[in-house]
Design a protein around this motif. Structure first.
Motif, mmCIF file in Angstrom:
data_model
loop_
_atom_site.group_PDB
_atom_site.id
_atom_site.type_symbol
_atom_site.label_atom_id
_atom_site.label_comp_id
_atom_site.label_asym_id
_atom_site.label_seq_id
_atom_site.Cartn_x
_atom_site.Cartn_y
_atom_site.Cartn_z
ATOM 1 N N LEU A 121 4.636 -1.014 -4.152
ATOM 2 C CA LEU A 121 3.814 -0.301 -3.178
ATOM 3 C C LEU A 121 2.874 -1.271 -2.456
ATOM 4 O O LEU A 121 2.752 -1.234 -1.232
ATOM 5 C CB LEU A 121 3.026 0.798 -3.889
ATOM 6 N N ARG A 122 2.230 -2.144 -3.221
ATOM 7 C CA ARG A 122 1.312 -3.116 -2.610
ATOM 8 C C ARG A 122 2.046 -4.055 -1.663
ATOM 9 O O ARG A 122 1.517 -4.442 -0.621
ATOM 10 C CB ARG A 122 0.596 -3.903 -3.703
ATOM 11 N N ALA A 123 3.267 -4.420 -2.017
ATOM 12 C CA ALA A 123 4.038 -5.322 -1.164
ATOM 13 C C ALA A 123 4.456 -4.651 0.137
ATOM 14 O O ALA A 123 4.621 -5.314 1.168
ATOM 15 C CB ALA A 123 5.268 -5.826 -1.917
ATOM 16 N N ALA A 124 4.630 -3.337 0.109
ATOM 17 C CA ALA A 124 5.121 -2.617 1.290
ATOM 18 C C ALA A 124 4.025 -2.348 2.310
ATOM 19 O O ALA A 124 4.292 -2.287 3.520
ATOM 20 C CB ALA A 124 5.760 -1.300 0.861
ATOM 21 N N VAL A 125 2.794 -2.144 1.857
ATOM 22 C CA VAL A 125 1.693 -1.779 2.749
ATOM 23 C C VAL A 125 1.032 -3.041 3.283
ATOM 24 O O VAL A 125 0.647 -3.921 2.508
ATOM 25 C CB VAL A 125 0.661 -0.893 2.016
ATOM 26 N N GLY A 126 0.921 -3.132 4.610
ATOM 27 C CA GLY A 126 0.335 -4.324 5.215
ATOM 28 C C GLY A 126 -0.421 -3.986 6.484
ATOM 29 O O GLY A 126 -0.716 -2.827 6.784
ATOM 30 N N GLU A 127 -0.699 -5.013 7.255
ATOM 31 C CA GLU A 127 -1.523 -4.847 8.451
ATOM 32 C C GLU A 127 -0.833 -4.012 9.533
ATOM 33 O O GLU A 127 -1.504 -3.453 10.406
ATOM 34 C CB GLU A 127 -1.914 -6.218 9.013
ATOM 35 N N ARG A 128 0.493 -3.926 9.496
ATOM 36 C CA ARG A 128 1.207 -3.137 10.497
ATOM 37 C C ARG A 128 1.458 -1.702 10.033
ATOM 38 O O ARG A 128 2.021 -0.894 10.774
ATOM 39 C CB ARG A 128 2.537 -3.807 10.847
ATOM 40 N N THR A 129 1.031 -1.385 8.807
ATOM 41 C CA THR A 129 1.222 -0.030 8.296
ATOM 42 C C THR A 129 0.324 0.933 9.049
ATOM 43 O O THR A 129 -0.896 0.815 9.020
ATOM 44 C CB THR A 129 0.905 0.041 6.798
ATOM 45 N N ARG A 130 0.941 1.891 9.708
ATOM 46 C CA ARG A 130 0.193 2.921 10.419
ATOM 47 C C ARG A 130 0.057 4.175 9.564
ATOM 48 O O ARG A 130 -0.978 4.837 9.568
ATOM 49 C CB ARG A 130 0.902 3.250 11.739
ATOM 50 N N ILE A 131 1.143 4.511 8.814
ATOM 51 C CA ILE A 131 1.174 5.731 8.013
ATOM 52 C C ILE A 131 1.819 5.432 6.662
ATOM 53 O O ILE A 131 2.835 4.731 6.591
ATOM 54 C CB ILE A 131 1.967 6.844 8.730
ATOM 55 N N ILE A 132 1.235 5.973 5.606
ATOM 56 C CA ILE A 132 1.902 6.057 4.303
ATOM 57 C C ILE A 132 2.328 7.514 4.140
ATOM 58 O O ILE A 132 1.489 8.413 4.118
ATOM 59 C CB ILE A 132 0.979 5.624 3.156
ATOM 60 N N LEU A 133 3.633 7.721 4.068
ATOM 61 C CA LEU A 133 4.202 9.073 4.018
ATOM 62 C C LEU A 133 4.551 9.407 2.568
ATOM 63 O O LEU A 133 5.374 8.727 1.944
ATOM 64 C CB LEU A 133 5.446 9.138 4.919
ATOM 65 N N VAL A 134 3.904 10.443 2.042
ATOM 66 C CA VAL A 134 4.000 10.772 0.623
ATOM 67 C C VAL A 134 4.622 12.154 0.463
ATOM 68 O O VAL A 134 4.140 13.124 1.041
ATOM 69 C CB VAL A 134 2.601 10.765 -0.031
ATOM 70 N N ASN A 135 5.687 12.234 -0.318
ATOM 71 C CA ASN A 135 6.323 13.517 -0.643
ATOM 72 C C ASN A 135 6.128 13.760 -2.142
ATOM 73 O O ASN A 135 6.773 13.121 -2.963
ATOM 74 C CB ASN A 135 7.802 13.455 -0.281
ATOM 75 N N ASP A 136 5.205 14.660 -2.486
ATOM 76 C CA ASP A 136 4.823 14.860 -3.879
ATOM 77 C C ASP A 136 4.477 16.329 -4.084
ATOM 78 O O ASP A 136 3.529 16.807 -3.451
ATOM 79 C CB ASP A 136 3.614 13.970 -4.213
ATOM 80 N N PRO A 137 5.252 17.044 -4.953
ATOM 81 C CA PRO A 137 6.458 16.669 -5.690
ATOM 82 C C PRO A 137 7.577 16.201 -4.748
ATOM 83 O O PRO A 137 7.664 16.642 -3.616
ATOM 84 C CB PRO A 137 6.854 17.942 -6.432
#
Length: 402
Positions: free
Chosen positions: A166-182
C-alpha cells in the motif's frame, strides 16, 4: 469489427474487453450465465439475490407509484431519502451529515462511483490506487477519466492488503485511494491497521479517499467501520453506498454519495449530465428500508453467515482450498491444484456448469491484464441465493469430488 474512435475504447480497454485488433469481447459474466442456462446449472457467478426484499419496502414503492410519484425527483434526490441516509449514517456510525448539502442520490453505486471519478480526476497525471482484484467498473471509469489505475494486490490465502504494498502504491501523483470494504470479489473486510494507513497516506499525499460500502450491512464477522469515522478522514472522504444489496433490490438502482459539501457539489456537476435523476417511486421506498429496526439488519448478516458456511463446506468437500470471507456475498476458492495441465480458472469455470451443475466466475475477470497470472487458479462463488439453493449447490460441489 469496430473501428470507431472515441472514449469507449479507453473504457473497454480498461475493463479488459478490447482485443489488440479492436474487437469488443463479451464479458465473462455473460458467457458463464449463458452456460448456466444451457446446462440448468445453479448460477453462483453474478452477485444478485434470487428473492425479493422486505415487504414494507416493496409496498412503499407500490404506494408511491399509485400516489403519483412518477415524475422527475429533485436533482439531488428526494428529501425523504436524503434525510433517511443522514439518519442512517448517524444511527449506525455516529456520522453527522447535512441532507441538503452533503448527500447526493444516484442511479446506484456504480453511477456514484463513475460520476465521482469523472468529477475528481483530471487526466493522465492523476493516479487512482485500487485494491486488486477489483469491481470491474472501477477500471472502466478510471480509464474514461483518462487517469492511471495503480493496483495494490490482495494475495492468497488471506486476500488482505500488505501495508508495504500500500505504501509503495501511494505517491505524489495519487489523486484518489479507492476503497471497497467489505470487498468484492474477495469478501475481505479490511483491518483497523489498513484503514488507519489509508487515512495516513491520503493525508500525507493530500489525496482523496472514495469508499464503496455497498456491502456495509453484510459484514459476517465483526462490524462495519466506515473510513469517514476515522480521525482526519471525514474532510477528504466521499462515502458511497446503495439500497440494492441491503434490501435485495438491485434492479432499482438507488444509491448515494455523501461527504464534504464541496466534494458532493463537484460530483453533482457531473452526475446531473449522466442520468440527471432516477427512480422516483423507489427513493421513498429505500428511505423506508433505511429506517427498518435493527433486527432486520442483524438477520440479514446472520442469513448471509449461514449461506457462507453452507457454501464453504461444499467447496471444501469438493477438494478446494477456501478463503473464508468476513463480509459481502462472495467466497474465493483456489482450484489451482485440481486443474489439468495448461488449464486456468477461466477454463475451469467454462466447463463447471456442465460438469457439476454450478456456475462461478474466475478471479481473473477482476484484475488487470498484467497480473492475471497471479490469480490464475482462483474462482469466486456468490452465496446470495436462497438458502435451499446454496445447500443444493454445496451438495453438487461435494458430490463432484466423488
Amino acid at each position: 469489427m469496430l473501428h470507431i474512435p472515441g472514449a469507449w475504447q479507453r473504457a473497454a480497454r480498461g475493463a479488459g474487453l478490447l482485443s489488440p485488433d479492436g474487437t469488443l469481447a463479451a464479458t465473462i459474466f455473460a458467457e458463464i450465465t449463458a452456460a448456466a442456462v444451457r446446462h440448468d446449472a445453479i448460477n453462483l457467478g453474478q452477485g444478485f439475490p434470487d428473492e425479493d426484499g422486505p415487504a414494507e419496502v416493496l409496498a412503499a414503492a407500490v404506494d408511491a407509484i399509485r400516489s403519483g410519484v412518477n415524475q422527475y425527483p429533485p436533482g439531488r434526490g428526494m428529501p425523504v431519502l436524503r434525510e433517511a441516509v443522514a439518519d442512517h449514517q448517524h444511527r449506525f456510525y455516529g456520522i453527522d451529515l447535512d441532507p441538503e448539502r452533503q448527500i447526493l442520490i444516484t442511479a446506484g453505486a456504480t453511477e456514484a462511483l463513475t460520476a465521482t471519478l469523472l468529477a475528481l480526476l483530471d487526466g493522465p497525471d492523476d493516479e487512482v490506487v485500487v485494491f486488486e482484484p477489483y469491481y470491474d467498473s472501477y477500471a472502466a471509469a478510471i480509464a474514461l477519466a483518462g487517469a492511471r489505475l495503480v493496483p495494490v494486490p490482495l494475495r492468497w490465502p488471506d486476500l488482505e492488503p500488505d501495508l508495504a504494498d500500500l505504501r509503495a502504491a501511494v505517491g505524489e501523483r495519487t489523486r484518489i485511494i479507492l476503497v471497497n470494504d467489505p470487498h468484492n470479489p474477495t469478501g475481505t473486510v479490511f483491518s483497523a491497521e489498513v484503514r488507519a494507513e489509508i487515512v495516513r497516506l491520503a493525508a500525507h499525499h493530500d489525496a482523496l479517499i472514495v469508499t464503496d460500502e455497498v456491502y456495509e450491512h453484510l459484514v459476517i464477522d465483526g462490524t462495519h467501520t466506515p473510513i469517514a469515522t476515522l480521525p482526519g478522514a471525514a474532510e477528504r472522504t466521499l462515502t458511497i453506498s446503495s439500497g440494492g444489496k441491503t434490501f435485495r433490490t438491485t434492479g432499482w438502482k438507488v444509491g448515494w454519495v455523501s461527504g464534504p459539501a464541496d466534494l458532493v457539489d463537484a460530483v453533482l456537476a457531473v452526475k446531473q449530465y449522466l442520468t440527471y435523476v432516477n427512480g422516483a417511486p423507489f427513493q421513498p421506498a429505500i428511505a423506508v428500508g433505511l429506517g427498518l429496526p435493527d433486527a432486520y439488519f442483524d438477520d440479514l448478516a446472520a442469513t448471509q453467515r449461514e449461506r457462507r458456511d453452507l457454501l464453504g463446506e461444499g467447496l471444501i468437500a469438493a477438494g478446494f482450498d477456501v478463503s473464508t470471507p468476513a463480509g459481502s456475498y462472495f467466497t474465493v476458492a483456489n482450484v489451482g491444484p485440481l486443474l489439468d495441465a495448461g488449464e486456468d480458472a477461466a477454463g475451469f469455470c467454462r466447463t463447471l456448469p456442465e460438469r457439476v451443475g454450478v456456475a462461478a466466475i474466475p478471479l481473473t475477470a477482476f484484475v488487470s491484464e498484467d497480473h492475471r497470472a497471479d490469480y490464475a487458479g482462483l474462482v469466486r462463488f456468490a452465496a446470495c441465493k436462497r438458502t435451499d439453493v446454496i445447500a443444493e449447490a454445496a451438495r453438487r460441489l461435494a458430490a463432484s469430488a466423488r
